[in-house]
Design a protein around this motif. Structure first.
Motif, PDB file in Angstrom:
ATOM      1  N   PRO A  31       0.802  -1.205   0.000  1.00  0.00           N
ATOM      2  CA  PRO A  31       0.000   0.000   0.000  1.00  0.00           C
ATOM      3  C   PRO A  31       0.841   1.263   0.000  1.00  0.00           C
ATOM      4  CG  PRO A  31      -0.216  -1.216   2.078  1.00  0.00           C
ATOM      5  CD  PRO A  31       0.670  -2.007   1.207  1.00  0.00           C
ATOM      6  N   ALA A  32       0.275   2.311  -0.546  1.00  0.00           N
ATOM      7  CA  ALA A  32       0.994   3.578  -0.574  1.00  0.00           C
ATOM      8  C   ALA A  32       1.145   4.119   0.835  1.00  0.00           C
ATOM      9  CB  ALA A  32       0.225   4.575  -1.443  1.00  0.00           C
ATOM     10  N   LEU A  33       2.089   5.018   1.023  1.00  0.00           N
ATOM     11  CA  LEU A  33       2.360   5.568   2.338  1.00  0.00           C
ATOM     12  C   LEU A  33       1.253   6.536   2.719  1.00  0.00           C
ATOM     13  CD1 LEU A  33       6.105   6.164   1.718  1.00  0.00           C
ATOM     14  CD2 LEU A  33       5.040   4.287   2.944  1.00  0.00           C
ATOM     15  N   ALA A  34       0.765   6.397   3.950  1.00  0.00           N
ATOM     16  CA  ALA A  34      -0.401   7.168   4.370  1.00  0.00           C
ATOM     17  C   ALA A  34      -0.140   8.662   4.341  1.00  0.00           C
ATOM     18  CB  ALA A  34      -0.817   6.732   5.769  1.00  0.00           C
ATOM     19  N   GLY A  35       1.062   9.072   4.724  1.00  0.00           N
ATOM     20  CA  GLY A  35       1.307  10.500   4.838  1.00  0.00           C
ATOM     21  C   GLY A  35       1.868  11.136   3.586  1.00  0.00           C
ATOM     22  N   ALA A  45       4.147   0.186  10.948  1.00  0.00           N
ATOM     23  CA  ALA A  45       5.110   1.290  10.790  1.00  0.00           C
ATOM     24  C   ALA A  45       4.881   1.999   9.455  1.00  0.00           C
ATOM     25  CB  ALA A  45       6.539   0.757  10.884  1.00  0.00           C
ATOM     26  N   LEU A  46       4.648   1.233   8.401  1.00  0.00           N
ATOM     27  CA  LEU A  46       4.457   1.845   7.075  1.00  0.00           C
ATOM     28  C   LEU A  46       3.116   2.580   6.989  1.00  0.00           C
ATOM     29  CD1 LEU A  46       5.897  -0.934   4.756  1.00  0.00           C
ATOM     30  CD2 LEU A  46       6.989   1.165   5.556  1.00  0.00           C
ATOM     31  N   ALA A  47       2.126   2.082   7.728  1.00  0.00           N
ATOM     32  CA  ALA A  47       0.802   2.716   7.681  1.00  0.00           C
ATOM     33  C   ALA A  47       0.846   4.141   8.221  1.00  0.00           C
ATOM     34  CB  ALA A  47      -0.195   1.889   8.488  1.00  0.00           C
ATOM     35  N   ARG A  48       1.832   4.428   9.062  1.00  0.00           N
ATOM     36  CA  ARG A  48       1.939   5.789   9.613  1.00  0.00           C
ATOM     37  C   ARG A  48       2.573   6.756   8.608  1.00  0.00           C
ATOM     38  NH1 ARG A  48       4.330   2.727  13.982  1.00  0.00           N
ATOM     39  NH2 ARG A  48       2.654   2.041  15.355  1.00  0.00           N
ATOM     40  N   GLY A  49       2.989   6.244   7.459  1.00  0.00           N
ATOM     41  CA  GLY A  49       3.527   7.110   6.421  1.00  0.00           C
ATOM     42  C   GLY A  49       4.870   7.723   6.745  1.00  0.00           C
ATOM     43  N   THR A  79       9.939  -0.141  -0.081  1.00  0.00           N
ATOM     44  CA  THR A  79       9.574   1.082   0.652  1.00  0.00           C
ATOM     45  C   THR A  79      10.554   2.205   0.308  1.00  0.00           C
ATOM     46  OG1 THR A  79       8.653  -0.234   2.455  1.00  0.00           O
ATOM     47  CG2 THR A  79       9.251   2.032   2.965  1.00  0.00           C
ATOM     48  N   ALA A  80      11.837   1.883   0.298  1.00  0.00           N
ATOM     49  CA  ALA A  80      12.833   2.896  -0.066  1.00  0.00           C
ATOM     50  C   ALA A  80      12.628   3.345  -1.512  1.00  0.00           C
ATOM     51  CB  ALA A  80      14.240   2.335   0.127  1.00  0.00           C
TER      52      ALA A  80
END
Ligand code: ATP
Length: 246
Positions: free
Chosen positions: A10-14, A160-164, A192-193
């Motif tokens: 999923p894309a980064l939330a922030g 951790a990734l969901a927090r963007g 992610t990087a």
């Protein structure tokens, strides 16, 4: 906000919105200790947006201490830290998090009493967050405490990734996990990087992490003794091992 993608989850939330020229985090002359016992001595280190940087070194070299100092849990005795260009040596942990730093320490960062789906709701994860790890998607109704070690770490990374985050500091992502799970987690870190997040990663399995990293630093007795491109380290694993032993 972008939709989820198959390769990286999923894309980064922030959102990322990163100035490519600016370091995600930069330490200069960083010294850190416990009480009067010095551990890190004048460390210089940079992580840029979009790169995976491996932090390698023997047991007791100070890798965890360095990550904890960058995250704000330990106050430096000397030197500077800049987070996305802003001095942050005295900035509390929560403000570093607001600026996009996310720290995954050696302990598993999950909610043991909540189910996987409840945990994701709590951090307002996007729809599709569970696409990142199909093995975890099957465990949606299971409480965190009852997941396997690998599933817990997949959940911790998903949360951790969901927090963007714009910068991830990760200590021993795959400690004690099966090789296949380790490879899957490290692939996710790389993806992610590739979406613009800077990653600093401590990992015991040097070969696995170097295959996904751009650069690596070797820390020994609290000093950074070498830095270089990951592919150079990969072609000289014996040289790397000798740095651990000497
Ligand atoms: N809370 C603490 N209080 C006092 N000394 C500590 C503390 N945590 C770590 N140390 C010491 O700091 C030094 C560096 O430890 P650190 O855990 O940062 O190394 P490391 O490279 O992460 O090691 P490992 O690979 O074994 O996890 C060690 O000598 C350790 O004993």
């Amino acid at each position: 906000m972008a939709d989820g993608d198959a390769a990286g989850g999923p894309a980064l939330a922030g959102g990322v919105g990163v100035d490519e020229g600016q370091a995600a985090i930069e330490a200069r002359g960083l010294s850190v200790g416990y009480g009067r016992v010095p551990v890190l001595h004048g460390v210089d280190l940079t992580v840029r947006p979009g790169e995976v940087v491996a932090l390698l070194g023997p047991n007791g070299a100070g890798k965890t201490t360095l990550l904890r100092a960058l995250a704000g849990y330990l106050r430096p005795t000397a030197g500077t830290i800049a987070l996305f260009g802003q001095p942050c040596g005295r900035m509390p942990v929560y403000r570093r998090c607001r600026r996009g730093l996310s720290f995954m320490g050696e302990e598993r960062h999950i909610f043991p009493g909540l189910t996987v789906r409840q945990s994701l709701r709590l951090v307002r994860a996007q729809e599709g967050a569970l696409d990142l790890f199909p093995a975890l998607a099957d465990r949606g109704r299971h409480r965190g405490a009852l997941l396997s070690g690998g599933e817990q770490q997949m959940l911790a990374l998903t949360l951790a990734l969901a927090r963007g985050p714009r910068l991830l500091l990760i200590d021993e992502l795959s400690l004690g996990l099966a090789p296949l799970v380790r490879e899957r987690l490290l692939d996710t870190v790389r993806a992610t990087a590739d979406r613009g997040v800077g990653v600093l990663l401590v990992e015991q399995n040097a070969r696995s992490v170097l295959r996904r990293a751009d650069r690596a630093y070797v820390l020994r007795r609290g000093e950074l003794v070498r830095e270089g491109p990951a592919d150079e380290w990969l072609s000289d694993l014996d040289g790397l091992a000798s740095l651990y032993l000497s």
